[in-house]
Design an enzyme around this catalytic site. Structure first.
Site, PDB file in Angstrom:
ATOM      1  NE  ARG A 112     -11.873  91.557 112.375  1.00  0.00           N
ATOM      2  CZ  ARG A 112     -12.436  92.612 111.802  1.00  0.00           C
ATOM      3  NH1 ARG A 112     -13.202  92.475 110.750  1.00  0.00           N
ATOM      4  NH2 ARG A 112     -12.251  93.816 112.289  1.00  0.00           N
ATOM      5  CG  ASN A 114     -14.991  91.096 114.220  1.00  0.00           C
ATOM      6  OD1 ASN A 114     -14.126  90.301 114.565  1.00  0.00           O
ATOM      7  ND2 ASN A 114     -14.835  92.401 114.329  1.00  0.00           N
TER       8      ASN A 114
END
Length: 91
Positions: free
Chosen positions: A18, A36
């Site tokens: 990320r 996520n």
């Protein structure tokens, strides 16, 4: 302006995927987010911008950061009115 939705599958949680995604999106001038998914293995990415830049971004998502192991990227496209003002990580 276009919107890319990508679900990145593989070893992409716990390997700074990320953060990598956010860094690349900001560098390319894209807006959206990365988060996520509850599966524990997938990351959802929403990015808005010019299609050519989004295609470049998609290549980066398919390679990922050094410790990631991207197995598959599910992609969908739509048009957008600019729903995001920046690119951020959702927790």
């Amino acid at each position: 302006m276009h919107c890319l939705k990508a679900v990145v599958k593989g070893k992409v949680q716990g390997v700074y995927f990320r953060d990598f995604t956010r860094t690349q999106a900001i560098r390319l001038g894209l807006c959206g987010y990365a988060q996520n998914l509850e599966s524990g293995t997938d990351v959802e990415v929403i990015a808005e911008g010019d299609k050519d830049i989004l295609l470049e971004f998609l290549k980066l998502l398919r390679s990922g950061p050094p410790h990631a192991e991207v197995q598959e990227v599910e992609v969908s496209w739509s048009s957008t009115n600019g729903n995001y003002g920046d690119f951020h990580i959702k927790y």
